[in-house]
Design a protein around this motif. Sequence first.
Motif, mmCIF file in Angstrom:
data_model
loop_
_atom_site.group_PDB
_atom_site.id
_atom_site.type_symbol
_atom_site.label_atom_id
_atom_site.label_comp_id
_atom_site.label_asym_id
_atom_site.label_seq_id
_atom_site.Cartn_x
_atom_site.Cartn_y
_atom_site.Cartn_z
ATOM 1 N N ALA A 193 0.890 -1.311 0.219
ATOM 2 C CA ALA A 193 0.110 0.036 0.085
ATOM 3 C C ALA A 193 0.873 1.228 0.186
ATOM 4 C CB ALA A 193 -0.893 0.067 1.110
ATOM 5 N N HIS A 194 0.650 2.309 -1.083
ATOM 6 C CA HIS A 194 1.284 3.494 -1.097
ATOM 7 C C HIS A 194 0.559 4.707 -0.996
ATOM 8 C CE1 HIS A 194 4.893 0.973 -2.344
ATOM 9 N NE2 HIS A 194 5.418 2.019 -1.522
ATOM 10 N N SER A 195 -0.779 4.347 -0.651
ATOM 11 C CA SER A 195 -1.606 5.748 -0.395
ATOM 12 C C SER A 195 -2.902 5.272 0.406
ATOM 13 C CB SER A 195 -2.490 5.657 -1.848
ATOM 14 O OG SER A 195 -3.222 6.828 -1.999
ATOM 15 N N PRO A 196 -3.426 6.380 1.092
ATOM 16 C CA PRO A 196 -4.273 6.162 2.383
ATOM 17 C C PRO A 196 -5.470 5.208 1.926
ATOM 18 C CG PRO A 196 -3.744 8.384 1.944
ATOM 19 C CD PRO A 196 -3.133 7.836 1.038
ATOM 20 N N ASN A 197 -6.075 5.077 0.691
ATOM 21 C CA ASN A 197 -7.093 4.184 0.363
ATOM 22 C C ASN A 197 -6.640 2.849 0.265
ATOM 23 O OD1 ASN A 197 -8.679 6.248 -0.402
ATOM 24 N ND2 ASN A 197 -8.498 6.017 -2.669
ATOM 25 N N ALA A 198 -5.372 2.630 -0.275
ATOM 26 C CA ALA A 198 -4.878 1.187 -0.216
ATOM 27 C C ALA A 198 -4.559 0.714 1.212
ATOM 28 C CB ALA A 198 -3.552 1.024 -0.770
ATOM 29 N N HIS A 199 -4.039 1.769 2.049
ATOM 30 C CA HIS A 199 -4.107 1.187 3.502
ATOM 31 C C HIS A 199 -5.420 0.868 4.275
ATOM 32 C CE1 HIS A 199 0.257 2.022 4.262
ATOM 33 N NE2 HIS A 199 -0.031 3.070 3.422
ATOM 34 N N ARG A 200 -6.339 1.566 3.864
ATOM 35 C CA ARG A 200 -7.736 1.372 4.156
ATOM 36 C C ARG A 200 -8.362 0.096 3.595
ATOM 37 N NH1 ARG A 200 -10.993 5.175 6.756
ATOM 38 N NH2 ARG A 200 -9.863 7.123 7.001
ATOM 39 N N VAL A 244 -4.380 1.470 -10.037
ATOM 40 C CA VAL A 244 -2.768 1.156 -9.753
ATOM 41 C C VAL A 244 -2.832 0.563 -8.496
ATOM 42 C CG1 VAL A 244 -1.029 2.985 -9.100
ATOM 43 C CG2 VAL A 244 -2.750 3.546 -10.753
ATOM 44 N N PRO A 245 -2.447 -0.794 -8.528
ATOM 45 C CA PRO A 245 -2.515 -1.722 -7.325
ATOM 46 C C PRO A 245 -2.286 -1.173 -5.867
ATOM 47 C CG PRO A 245 -1.938 -2.815 -9.154
ATOM 48 C CD PRO A 245 -1.867 -1.683 -9.583
ATOM 49 N N ASP A 246 -1.061 -0.390 -6.072
ATOM 50 C CA ASP A 246 -0.134 0.497 -4.876
ATOM 51 C C ASP A 246 -1.096 1.313 -4.401
ATOM 52 O OD1 ASP A 246 1.694 -1.562 -5.525
ATOM 53 O OD2 ASP A 246 3.273 0.003 -5.447
ATOM 54 N N PHE A 247 -2.095 1.999 -5.048
ATOM 55 C CA PHE A 247 -3.005 2.961 -4.574
ATOM 56 C C PHE A 247 -4.325 2.777 -4.131
ATOM 57 C CE2 PHE A 247 -0.774 5.979 -7.495
ATOM 58 C CZ PHE A 247 0.265 6.358 -6.880
ATOM 59 N N GLY A 248 -4.508 1.257 -4.345
ATOM 60 C CA GLY A 248 -5.913 0.963 -3.834
ATOM 61 C C GLY A 248 -6.852 0.263 -4.875
ATOM 62 N N GLY A 249 -7.947 0.504 -4.811
ATOM 63 C CA GLY A 249 -8.967 0.070 -5.759
ATOM 64 C C GLY A 249 -9.024 0.433 -7.164
ATOM 65 N N LYS A 250 -9.816 -0.281 -7.945
ATOM 66 C CA LYS A 250 -10.039 0.232 -9.373
ATOM 67 C C LYS A 250 -11.131 1.125 -9.683
ATOM 68 C CE LYS A 250 -9.166 -4.912 -10.059
ATOM 69 N NZ LYS A 250 -9.724 -6.180 -10.594
ATOM 70 N N MET A 251 -11.078 1.940 -10.715
ATOM 71 C CA MET A 251 -12.210 2.797 -11.026
ATOM 72 C C MET A 251 -12.246 2.473 -12.452
ATOM 73 S SD MET A 251 -14.173 4.893 -9.766
ATOM 74 C CE MET A 251 -13.651 5.167 -8.204
ATOM 75 N N ASP A 252 -13.949 2.358 -12.668
ATOM 76 C CA ASP A 252 -14.208 2.100 -14.207
ATOM 77 C C ASP A 252 -13.924 3.467 -14.764
ATOM 78 O OD1 ASP A 252 -13.968 -0.528 -13.560
ATOM 79 O OD2 ASP A 252 -16.245 -0.558 -13.726
ATOM 80 N N ALA A 253 -13.718 3.220 -16.188
ATOM 81 C CA ALA A 253 -13.918 4.363 -17.231
ATOM 82 C C ALA A 253 -14.948 4.012 -18.188
ATOM 83 C CB ALA A 253 -12.514 4.588 -18.057
ATOM 84 N N ILE A 254 -16.072 4.582 -18.159
ATOM 85 C CA ILE A 254 -17.321 3.909 -18.609
ATOM 86 C C ILE A 254 -17.647 5.068 -19.688
ATOM 87 C CG2 ILE A 254 -19.866 3.497 -18.399
ATOM 88 C CD1 ILE A 254 -18.905 2.680 -15.311
ATOM 89 N N PRO A 255 -17.954 4.656 -20.787
ATOM 90 C CA PRO A 255 -18.319 5.738 -22.011
ATOM 91 C C PRO A 255 -19.327 6.524 -21.454
ATOM 92 C CG PRO A 255 -18.070 3.486 -22.882
ATOM 93 C CD PRO A 255 -17.723 3.298 -21.371
ATOM 94 N N GLY A 256 -19.104 7.990 -21.535
ATOM 95 C CA GLY A 256 -20.092 8.871 -21.295
ATOM 96 C C GLY A 256 -20.149 9.326 -19.626
ATOM 97 N N ARG A 257 -19.332 8.810 -18.923
ATOM 98 C CA ARG A 257 -19.222 8.900 -17.530
ATOM 99 C C ARG A 257 -17.743 9.368 -17.084
ATOM 100 N NH1 ARG A 257 -23.101 6.054 -13.242
ATOM 101 N NH2 ARG A 257 -21.614 7.169 -12.154
ATOM 102 N N VAL A 258 -18.000 10.225 -16.041
ATOM 103 C CA VAL A 258 -16.691 10.473 -15.245
ATOM 104 C C VAL A 258 -16.910 10.149 -13.777
ATOM 105 C CG1 VAL A 258 -15.312 12.603 -14.633
ATOM 106 C CG2 VAL A 258 -16.516 12.705 -16.731
#
Length: 327
Positions: free
Chosen positions: A38-45, A183-197
């Motif tokens: 873990a290299h980011s607060p999210n990953a620590h949690r 980025v595994p060291d930062f924690g979870g995944k975040m989807d890039a879904i067409p038309g969304r942010v």
Amino acid sequence: MPASVRRRSLAAFATSLFALTVTGVAYAGNAGFLPSEAHSPNAHRIDDAFIFVAIFTGLIFLGVEGVLILFIIKYRRGKRPRTAEGPQIHGATRLEIIWTVIPVLILAAIGTFIFWELPGIADAPKAAAADETTVNIEGHQFYWLFRYPNGAISIDRMVAPANDVVHENVIGMPFDVNHSWWVPDFGGKMDAIPGRVNHTWFKAPAGDYVARCAELCGIQHAHMDGVVHVVPRAQYETFVQARAADPTATGLGKEEWTGVCEKCHRLDHVYIGPALGGNPLLANRDGIETLLRNGQGNMPAVGRNWTDAQIDALISYTKQFAKTGAS
Ligand code: CUA
């Protein structure tokens, strides 16, 4: 060979085979017990949640398997006849209450812990505006495009300031497919879904962190990776200012060639797409712009939303391959 000896040697063989298989998996380069460093607060949690749940599941595993083995040995048939019936027991109120209450308490503890952890993963800590940076991250077949607040652009290599909150807008292009920024060291995944942010964030010490596309997005999904290059803030500022002022001179063209074109093309042989060495298109700005913006055949419109400066940067790099064809 007597039957009992044959049975025993078969059991020994099966056990050894199982042990060898498991050893292979254990050595297969996995990172150990935790998901990744873990290299980011999210990953620590996320690690905290992982460990908390693992304690319960570990104890349950040991308890259940221990009792199972104990019972197999203690209540084995031995010399009793095969048809002998065991004692007939009905009802054990105290036992039944215990095995209902304990799981309820365990689930309540896990649920409480997770809901207590989650808000910290979603919301970035408060920080002064000067200590925050927002980077737009676009998922394209098959590359990551990073847009910085001053207009600078980079491909497959995100530069970010160290020890500050970095907000990430993970953007799915309306004309592209699903990707997932991870980025595994930062924690979870975040989807890039067409038309969304979608929004996530990190705060990491200086270093290079591997980034992956975690959503099957097409034939070159496996090569849709990158790096997050976390550097002291002064170095980050220097990079984005230079890149915005002159994308061509700061190597954007080469990033586009390796990050975008080379995902599917080689100069001297057919790869996913045709060989490109010697193709006059590589020196033809209008021709390459039409191709990038519209795609052609199986080739997606990889540069549909590129700026003119991005096309200029690419052509200034690729024109060297138009005649020679050498790499
Ligand atoms: Cu993008 Cu997989």
